[in-house]
Design a protein around this motif. Structure first.
Motif, PDB file in Angstrom:
ATOM      1  N   GLN A  27       0.810  -1.222   0.000  1.00 26.09           N
ATOM      2  CA  GLN A  27       0.000   0.000   0.000  1.00 26.09           C
ATOM      3  C   GLN A  27       0.847   1.278   0.000  1.00 26.09           C
ATOM      4  OE1 GLN A  27      -3.497  -0.115  -0.235  1.00 26.09           O
ATOM      5  NE2 GLN A  27      -3.019  -2.244  -0.613  1.00 26.09           N
ATOM      6  N   ARG A  30       0.217   4.309  -2.491  1.00 27.18           N
ATOM      7  CA  ARG A  30      -0.950   5.173  -2.282  1.00 27.18           C
ATOM      8  C   ARG A  30      -0.509   6.395  -1.484  1.00 27.18           C
ATOM      9  NH1 ARG A  30      -4.925   1.875   0.730  1.00 27.18           N
ATOM     10  NH2 ARG A  30      -6.157   3.791   0.596  1.00 27.18           N
ATOM     11  N   GLU A  32      -2.021   8.658   0.112  1.00 25.34           N
ATOM     12  CA  GLU A  32      -2.688   8.874   1.402  1.00 25.34           C
ATOM     13  C   GLU A  32      -2.079   8.021   2.513  1.00 25.34           C
ATOM     14  OE1 GLU A  32      -5.238   6.057  -1.102  1.00 25.34           O
ATOM     15  OE2 GLU A  32      -4.212   7.943  -1.450  1.00 25.34           O
ATOM     16  N   VAL A  33      -1.576   6.825   2.164  1.00 21.94           N
ATOM     17  CA  VAL A  33      -0.911   5.977   3.158  1.00 21.94           C
ATOM     18  C   VAL A  33       0.430   6.593   3.550  1.00 21.94           C
ATOM     19  CG1 VAL A  33       0.107   3.688   3.537  1.00 21.94           C
ATOM     20  CG2 VAL A  33      -2.092   3.892   2.374  1.00 21.94           C
ATOM     21  N   LEU A  35       1.267   9.773   3.334  1.00 19.20           N
ATOM     22  CA  LEU A  35       0.993  10.984   4.122  1.00 19.20           C
ATOM     23  C   LEU A  35       0.597  10.626   5.556  1.00 19.20           C
ATOM     24  CD1 LEU A  35      -0.793  13.194   1.459  1.00 19.20           C
ATOM     25  CD2 LEU A  35       1.465  13.562   2.470  1.00 19.20           C
ATOM     26  N   SER A  36      -0.128   9.518   5.741  1.00 20.91           N
ATOM     27  CA  SER A  36      -0.446   9.059   7.105  1.00 20.91           C
ATOM     28  C   SER A  36       0.825   8.705   7.867  1.00 20.91           C
ATOM     29  CB  SER A  36      -1.379   7.847   7.063  1.00 20.91           C
ATOM     30  OG  SER A  36      -2.643   8.215   6.591  1.00 20.91           O
ATOM     31  N   PHE A  37       1.786   8.115   7.170  1.00 21.63           N
ATOM     32  CA  PHE A  37       3.072   7.807   7.799  1.00 21.63           C
ATOM     33  C   PHE A  37       3.788   9.099   8.190  1.00 21.63           C
ATOM     34  CE2 PHE A  37       7.671   7.616   6.971  1.00 21.63           C
ATOM     35  CZ  PHE A  37       8.055   6.829   8.044  1.00 21.63           C
ATOM     36  N   GLN A  39       2.589  11.823   8.957  1.00 21.30           N
ATOM     37  CA  GLN A  39       1.877  12.473  10.063  1.00 21.30           C
ATOM     38  C   GLN A  39       1.866  11.601  11.317  1.00 21.30           C
ATOM     39  OE1 GLN A  39      -1.902  13.221   8.202  1.00 21.30           O
ATOM     40  NE2 GLN A  39      -1.107  14.881   6.946  1.00 21.30           N
ATOM     41  N   GLU A  41       0.625   8.709  11.856  1.00 22.47           N
ATOM     42  CA  GLU A  41      -0.636   8.019  12.115  1.00 22.47           C
ATOM     43  C   GLU A  41      -0.568   6.548  11.739  1.00 22.47           C
ATOM     44  OE1 GLU A  41      -3.420  10.285   9.861  1.00 22.47           O
ATOM     45  OE2 GLU A  41      -3.281  12.031  11.179  1.00 22.47           O
ATOM     46  N   ASP A  42       0.253   6.203  10.740  1.00 20.84           N
ATOM     47  CA  ASP A  42       0.391   4.824  10.270  1.00 20.84           C
ATOM     48  C   ASP A  42       1.873   4.571  10.038  1.00 20.84           C
ATOM     49  OD1 ASP A  42       0.384   2.373   9.019  1.00 20.84           O
ATOM     50  OD2 ASP A  42      -0.808   3.004   7.292  1.00 20.84           O
ATOM     51  N   GLY A 103       3.206  13.246  -1.171  1.00 18.76           N
ATOM     52  CA  GLY A 103       2.939  11.977  -0.498  1.00 18.76           C
ATOM     53  C   GLY A 103       3.540  10.791  -1.212  1.00 18.76           C
TER      54      GLY A 103
END
Length: 160
Positions: A27, A30, A32-33, A35-37, A39, A41-42, A103
């Protein structure tokens, strides 16, 4: 290039396909994944990077000892050292900002395109334009340095 083994280019293609498939499967293609990292969050990207670093570390440790030379090119295994200078700091900073804004990094951008993310073409266009502009700027700066009789290409300004 003519002295390379005939399997060199097909194996490069195969390696790229495995890399792209791994990015897509994890993933990480992607935005968005990613960007979650970024931040916090993931943190799944840490496992992907650790897996890649582990495989690379083992290969860099074992290949020179077991093979002696690169199997497809015959080149010797040796370290390429790059000095830590302002170009590395500026380039790394720009890369990081671009990664944070889009991202995605270049390898994952191609994998993202492969999974149908056509809007990533904007980021890819930006990468190509940025690389072109940097090359153009570097060649212009090199021409100016060569035309100056007092210029020393090995010494950065202010490093005396």
């Amino acid at each position: 290039m003519s002295d390379r083994h005939p399997a060199f280019m097909p194996l490069i293609l195969l390696g790229g396909l495995v890399f792209g498939f791994g990015l897509a499967y994890s993933q990480m293609a992607r935005p968005e994944v990613v960007l979650s990292f970024l931040q916090f969050e993931d943190l799944g990207l840490l496992f992907v990077m650790f897996g890649g670093a582990t495989v690379t570390g083992v290969a860099f440790f074992l290949a020179p000892r077991l093979l002696g030379g690169a199997p497809l090119t015959g080149d010797s295994f040796e370290r390429r050292l790059k000095s830590f200078d302002r170009n590395v700091v500026i380039g790394g900073s720009l890369f990081g900002v671009g990664w944070g804004l889009s991202g995605i990094c270049p390898g994952a951008a191609y994998a993202s395109l492969g999974i149908g993310n056509v809007t990533i073409l904007w980021a890819l266009a930006g990468m190509f334009i940025g690389a072109y502009l940097q090359g153009y700027w570097r060649s212009r700066a090199g021409d100016a340095d060569r035309s100056s009789p007092a210029a020393d290409a090995d010494v950065a300004p202010g490093s005396d």
